[in-house]
Motif scaffolding. Sequence first.
Motif, PDB file in Angstrom:
ATOM      1  N   GLY A 125       0.793  -1.222   0.000  1.00  0.00           N
ATOM      2  CA  GLY A 125       0.000   0.000   0.000  1.00  0.00           C
ATOM      3  C   GLY A 125       0.828   1.274   0.000  1.00  0.00           C
ATOM      4  O   GLY A 125       0.276   2.374   0.007  1.00  0.00           O
ATOM      5  N   ASP A 166      -4.617  11.966  -5.781  1.00  0.00           N
ATOM      6  CA  ASP A 166      -5.576  10.953  -5.328  1.00  0.00           C
ATOM      7  C   ASP A 166      -6.106  10.090  -6.464  1.00  0.00           C
ATOM      8  O   ASP A 166      -6.225   8.872  -6.312  1.00  0.00           O
ATOM      9  N   ASP A 167      -6.435  10.696  -7.621  1.00  0.00           N
ATOM     10  CA  ASP A 167      -6.976   9.907  -8.730  1.00  0.00           C
ATOM     11  C   ASP A 167      -5.928   8.959  -9.300  1.00  0.00           C
ATOM     12  O   ASP A 167      -6.236   7.827  -9.677  1.00  0.00           O
ATOM     13  N   ARG A 183      -3.366   7.727  -7.519  1.00  0.00           N
ATOM     14  CA  ARG A 183      -3.191   6.728  -6.450  1.00  0.00           C
ATOM     15  C   ARG A 183      -4.287   5.656  -6.539  1.00  0.00           C
ATOM     16  O   ARG A 183      -3.991   4.450  -6.505  1.00  0.00           O
ATOM     17  N   SER A 184      -5.539   6.056  -6.680  1.00  0.00           N
ATOM     18  CA  SER A 184      -6.630   5.073  -6.744  1.00  0.00           C
ATOM     19  C   SER A 184      -6.566   4.277  -8.046  1.00  0.00           C
ATOM     20  O   SER A 184      -6.865   3.079  -8.050  1.00  0.00           O
ATOM     21  N   GLY A 185      -6.149   4.913  -9.133  1.00  0.00           N
ATOM     22  CA  GLY A 185      -5.991   4.193 -10.394  1.00  0.00           C
ATOM     23  C   GLY A 185      -4.890   3.144 -10.310  1.00  0.00           C
ATOM     24  O   GLY A 185      -5.048   2.023 -10.808  1.00  0.00           O
ATOM     25  N   LYS A 204      -3.929   1.643  -7.586  1.00  0.00           N
ATOM     26  CA  LYS A 204      -4.439   0.591  -6.712  1.00  0.00           C
ATOM     27  C   LYS A 204      -5.307  -0.387  -7.511  1.00  0.00           C
ATOM     28  O   LYS A 204      -5.167  -1.610  -7.379  1.00  0.00           O
ATOM     29  N   ARG A 205      -6.189   0.141  -8.370  1.00  0.00           N
ATOM     30  CA  ARG A 205      -7.043  -0.712  -9.206  1.00  0.00           C
ATOM     31  C   ARG A 205      -6.200  -1.517 -10.200  1.00  0.00           C
ATOM     32  O   ARG A 205      -6.440  -2.711 -10.409  1.00  0.00           O
ATOM     33  N   SER A 255      -4.307  -4.339  -8.408  1.00  0.00           N
ATOM     34  CA  SER A 255      -5.261  -5.372  -8.024  1.00  0.00           C
ATOM     35  C   SER A 255      -5.692  -6.193  -9.240  1.00  0.00           C
ATOM     36  O   SER A 255      -5.739  -7.425  -9.180  1.00  0.00           O
TER      37      SER A 255
END
Length: 158
Positions: A59, A93-94, A96-98, A100-101, A104
């Motif tokens: 993370g 943030d966008d 970072r979340s991208g 992460k996806r 995954s």
Amino acid sequence: MYKPLGGALHVEEGRTKIVYANPVTDIEELRDPALSLTAHCFQQWVDKDHEVRVTIAGGELFAVAIHAGSEAAHIDSRSDYGAHRYELVETPDDVRSGLKRYMSAFGLTCGVADFVISPDRRWTLLEVNPNGEWGWLAHHCDLPIGQAIADLLEQGRV
């Protein structure tokens, strides 16, 4: 832009050479039938102010801006490491979340993501390498990347 797909090293006339990313200046070269004989990597050039390399370890994200100080490094940062200036940056943030996806979806715990940052500060993903280089950034920027990866290994997450 043409980028080597596999290793960038090759031997020519008994000398080891490195193939860096190069602009395709003649579009007719892309019509050469010999191109169909092997795999290639072509990417559209994105105007850039600088690049950012994000090392992902579980993370944790370690983002470093790479400011090129030469024309060669502006085209391919690997071609002139001595011309770089490094700076720690925050990952939006966008992005970072991208990431992460992305991680995954591909079942990855670690990876190195390369971004071009345009003059208007837009982030464009070039690639994520699950075995990307990060050691020189940890050294230049005093980042605990090795420890973060070691922690994941101890936890059995890699």
